[in-house]
Design a protein around this motif. Structure first.
Motif, short mmCIF file in Angstrom:
data_model
loop_
_atom_site.label_atom_id
_atom_site.label_comp_id
_atom_site.label_asym_id
_atom_site.label_seq_id
_atom_site.Cartn_x
_atom_site.Cartn_y
_atom_site.Cartn_z
N ILE A 85 -6.14 0.56 14.97
CA ILE A 85 -5.32 1.77 15.20
C ILE A 85 -4.13 1.79 14.24
N ASP A 86 -3.44 0.67 14.09
CA ASP A 86 -2.31 0.65 13.15
C ASP A 86 -2.77 0.94 11.73
N LEU A 87 -3.88 0.34 11.31
CA LEU A 87 -4.37 0.59 9.96
C LEU A 87 -4.89 2.02 9.81
N LEU A 88 -5.46 2.58 10.85
CA LEU A 88 -5.89 3.98 10.81
C LEU A 88 -4.69 4.90 10.62
N MET B 161 -10.65 5.32 1.97
CA MET B 161 -11.53 4.17 2.18
C MET B 161 -11.11 3.38 3.42
N LEU B 162 -9.82 3.13 3.56
CA LEU B 162 -9.30 2.39 4.72
C LEU B 162 -9.47 3.21 5.99
N LYS B 163 -9.23 4.50 5.91
CA LYS B 163 -9.38 5.37 7.08
C LYS B 163 -10.82 5.38 7.57
N GLU B 164 -11.76 5.50 6.66
CA GLU B 164 -13.17 5.52 7.04
C GLU B 164 -13.58 4.19 7.69
N ALA B 165 -13.11 3.08 7.13
CA ALA B 165 -13.45 1.77 7.68
C ALA B 165 -12.83 1.58 9.07
N ALA B 166 -11.58 2.00 9.25
CA ALA B 166 -10.92 1.89 10.55
C ALA B 166 -11.61 2.78 11.58
N MET B 167 -12.00 3.97 11.18
CA MET B 167 -12.74 4.87 12.08
C MET B 167 -14.05 4.24 12.53
N HIS C 19 -1.02 7.96 4.55
CA HIS C 19 -0.82 7.71 3.12
C HIS C 19 -2.08 8.01 2.30
N SER C 20 -2.93 8.86 2.83
CA SER C 20 -4.12 9.34 2.11
C SER C 20 -4.99 8.21 1.57
N CYS C 21 -5.34 7.29 2.44
CA CYS C 21 -6.18 6.14 2.08
C CYS C 21 -7.57 6.35 2.67
N LEU D 206 0.83 -1.20 0.00
CA LEU D 206 0.00 0.00 0.00
C LEU D 206 0.87 1.25 0.00
N ILE D 207 1.89 1.26 0.82
CA ILE D 207 2.80 2.41 0.91
C ILE D 207 3.52 2.61 -0.42
N VAL D 208 3.98 1.54 -1.03
CA VAL D 208 4.67 1.62 -2.32
C VAL D 208 3.71 2.10 -3.41
N ALA D 209 2.50 1.55 -3.45
CA ALA D 209 1.51 1.97 -4.44
C ALA D 209 1.21 3.46 -4.31
N ASN D 210 1.11 3.94 -3.09
CA ASN D 210 0.86 5.35 -2.85
C ASN D 210 2.05 6.19 -3.32
N ARG D 211 3.25 5.76 -2.98
CA ARG D 211 4.45 6.51 -3.33
C ARG D 211 4.59 6.67 -4.85
#
Length: 113
Positions: free
Chosen positions: A52-55, A65-71, A61-63, A22-27
């Motif tokens: 928390i780690d995924l949040l 969809m993942l941020k909303e789901a983790a929240m 990394h401006s994700c 995910l980090i590489v794809a973002n970069r």
């Protein structure tokens, strides 16, 4: 490179390296791959223990969809949040803590209606 040239996602078969990918794809701006990985992380890895780690990864990394789901996972487990082993990682993230608080308030308002 397999994804870039052939839309091949067969290398995403394990959960072990999804965060790194995910980090590489973002970069490198591979937005389609990034969304696929976010969806896979949500489906296969997201639970209260990993929330928390995924949040933090999603926020850094401006994700969206993942941020909303983790929240959402965090908001559904507010009674356990401060006892979470990774909670101390959030202490220095003031803006993220405010978002969590707002999300929790939104969750409680949703359940009242």
């Amino acid at each position: 490179l397999r994804f870039i040239y052939a839309d091949d996602t067969s290398f995403l078969h394990t959960d072990a390296n999804l965060e790194e990918l995910l980090i590489v794809a973002n970069r490198f701006g591979c937005w389609k791959l990034k969304l696929i990985i976010e969806a896979k992380l949500i489906e296969a890895c997201l639970n209260f223990d990993t929330s928390i780690d995924l949040l933090l990864i999603a926020d850094g990394h401006s994700c969206a969809m993942l941020k909303e789901a983790a929240m959402k996972v965090i908001a559904q487990n507010t009674s356990c949040l401060m006892r979470h082993p990774q909670f101390s990682k959030l202490i220095g993230c003031v803006e993220l803590m405010i978002e969590i608080q707002q999300n929790i308030a939104g969750e409680s308002n949703d359940t009242i209606e």
